[in-house]
Structure formats: C-alpha cells, structure tokens
Design an enzyme around this catalytic site. Structure first.
Site, mmCIF file in Angstrom:
data_model
loop_
_atom_site.group_PDB
_atom_site.id
_atom_site.type_symbol
_atom_site.label_atom_id
_atom_site.label_comp_id
_atom_site.label_asym_id
_atom_site.label_seq_id
_atom_site.Cartn_x
_atom_site.Cartn_y
_atom_site.Cartn_z
ATOM 1 C CG HIS A 115 -21.446 22.311 24.534
ATOM 2 N ND1 HIS A 115 -22.322 23.298 24.903
ATOM 3 C CD2 HIS A 115 -22.113 21.549 23.622
ATOM 4 C CE1 HIS A 115 -23.455 23.152 24.241
ATOM 5 N NE2 HIS A 115 -23.353 22.094 23.462
ATOM 6 C CG ASN A 148 -26.999 22.276 23.940
ATOM 7 O OD1 ASN A 148 -26.438 23.363 23.927
ATOM 8 N ND2 ASN A 148 -26.734 21.345 23.034
ATOM 9 C CB CYS A 194 -22.295 23.966 20.914
ATOM 10 S SG CYS A 194 -24.073 23.748 20.672
#
Length: 332
Positions: free
Chosen positions: A257, A287, A116
C-alpha cells in the site's frame, strides 16, 4: 455454466486518476510546508484531486473498463463486481451504480470497506467466490476520493492523500495464482486513523432524542500508524509466504500500500528485498487508500515491468486497524 477450475488468475488491470494534480509547491500556498519537507518525510511530490463534478463511480468505472479491455472480456460476462472503498458517493453503496455504468447487466455488485486494506480484502473475497464455483469472472475495483474528507488546513494529513481508482479482473483458472494470504484486524487501535461520524443531539419528541450529524475530517496518529505498519506488515507477508511455500527471494516484486516511502523502505529492508524489486508510485499519487495497490500494479503492467508469471508479494494496511498480505502470480 462450465467451470474452468477452482483456482483464480488475475488477467487484466486498469486505473484512473482525476486530471487535476496538486503539487507540493501548490500545497505550500495553503499550509506552512515545502516540497523538501513533504518529500523528505513521505516521498510524495504530488497527488491528484477530483473536481466537484467527478464522482467516485465515474472514476471506478473508468478503471474497470480498462481492466476488462485488457482481458478482452465483455462487461456482460462479469458475474460479480466488488468495490473496495471508504468514500462511496452514496452511503448505501456505489457498486451497483458502477455496474450500470459498465453495462455489466448480470453482475451482482456490492461495496466492501476495509480502508487502505480494502483491495487485498476484496481480492481474497473474490477468490473465495471463484474457488467455491459460484462465479467465474469477478471485477475488483479499489477506489477512493480522500480529498473529500481531508482537512486542507492540517499540514499533518493534507500532504498525504489523493484520489484514484484501480481495478483487476479475476477469473476462474485451472492453475490457482493466489498462492497464499493472511488477513488481520485489531480494533483496539481503531483510534489511530479515523474518518468518524460526529452525532449532534436532536430531540424529535419529548423523551425521544437521537443523533444526527456528519462525518468529520480524517484524523491520524502518524507515529503509531508507522510503528504498526513496520512491525506488522513484514510478519503478515512472511506468514503468507509460508502458506505459499515460498521464500522472500523467490518473489519478483514487493507491492505495498502506497502510504509513505519511509514505510516502504523499512518493510523492504526488514524483509531483505532489494530496492529494484519494490514497486513505488506514491511520488505522483500520494496515498489513494484502496486504490493504491491496483493503481501501482496497473502502471507496472502497462509499462512492461510486471510480466506474466511474475510472483508478487503484496500487503495493505490502514484504518480499522486492518492489514493483510497476499502472494499472487500475475496472469494465468
């Protein structure tokens, strides 16, 4: 090749998601959960998932094409393609295939894996190539298809992840628009978030044993990842601001993020960033790992909210564990 300078500018953005959206209501037919339960704990309402026919390279190429189009740069003039991903179609890498799909015939292409945090690690990597005078036009793509590696019977993780791609074009520029950055890793916490290989013993000859197997589903210690993020992300943003000689009140946008709305809220509160400056689109995408930052950025740019000259504080965090922050100005 004439060098324009030793700075960088982010001159174009693009994004792409699979057409199929999976809502919280639909998930409640798969596992014991509800829209209220998911939304109240994560901020996510739906996520997009790729069909068996859709490749990561296809999705990444779509995002890359959009970024090149915005910047009005022909693919043939791209010098370098960096693909930030943890879910490549080919374990040997997918960046070169994307190069072929785009027709970027002279570009060097390679994959970069930092989960990520991948997009921010890629941004800093691209900047070093440009600042050194090696390349002038770098296409950075963050793309992941986490649905491939999600355990759809585990309600702790299947509610979180989605598929997507985002891209930016980074070009040599007289004025450096990457104002400051800080990157970190801590392998002692590696077990908090994994997509791990699980070997199985195989004997090929007497006395010659080896391991063959496959990758397992994503596993995560959500509480530990949350504690890690809300502790480390504000610190790394503050260090990046210090390097940029800026204070938090001088930024126009906070772009984190897109992991969990609770994390976004906690980090922004610790930094005293008002909600109207916090970019969030995870309600619609979940996500998407390395794709989440460029995907959210592209939406804001195309909606006219992020304007040329705006200063953005961005941070990625995730498996590794890795994390980092960058302060950059949108446009030249």
């Amino acid at each position: 090749m004439q060098q324009l300078g030793l700075g960088i500018a982010i001159t174009g953005s693009g994004s792409a998601v699979p057409p199929t959206a999976l809502s919280n209501e639909q998930l409640s037919q798969i596992v014991e959960t509800s829209d209220e339960w998911i939304a109240s704990r994560t901020g996510i309402r739906e996520r997009h998932v790729g069909s068996p026919e859709l490749s990561l390279a296809d999705l990444a190429a779509q995002a890359g094409e959009a970024a090149l189009s915005m910047a009005a740069l022909p693919a043939a003039e791209v010098d370098l393609i960096i693909l930030a991903t943890s879910t490549a179609d080919d374990l040997f890498g997918s960046a070169a295939l994307i190069q072929a799909k785009l027709g970027a015939s002279r570009a060097v292409a390679f994959d970069l894996t930092a989960a990520c945090s991948g997009f921010l690690f890629g941004l800093v990597t691209a900047a070093q190539f440009i600042r050194a005078g090696t390349y002038q036009n770098v296409l950075l793509i963050g793309a992941d298809m986490l649905s491939r590696w999600t355990d759809w019977s585990d309600r702790r993780t299947c509610i979180l992840f989605g598929d997507g791609a985002g891209a930016v074009l980074i070009q040599a520029n007289e004025r450096d628009c990457l104002l400051g950055f800080e990157l970190r890793s801590d392998g002692t916490q590696n077990n908090c978030l994994n997509l791990a290989y699980q070997p199985q013993a195989k004997s090929v000859l007497e006395g010659v044993d080896l391991g063959q197997g496959n990758y397992q589903f994503i596993t995560m210690n959500g509480q530990e990842v949350y504690r890690f993020a809300v502790r480390q992300v504000p610190e790394v943003i503050e260090k990046s601001l210090y390097r940029a000689k800026l204070t938090i009140d001088q930024i126009d946008w906070l772009l984190l993020h897109q992991a969990n709305q609770r994390i976004l809220d906690a980090v922004s509160q610790r930094l005293n960033v008002p909600p109207e400056k916090v970019i969030s689109n995870l309600a619609h995408y979940g996500n998407t790992s390395a794709a989440s930052i460029p995907l959210a950025l592209d939406e804001e740019v195309r909606q006219g909210r992020v304007k040329p000259g705006d200063i953005i504080a961005s941070s990625g965090f995730g498996a590794g564990l890795t994390w980092g922050a960058a302060i950059f100005r949108w446009g030249r």
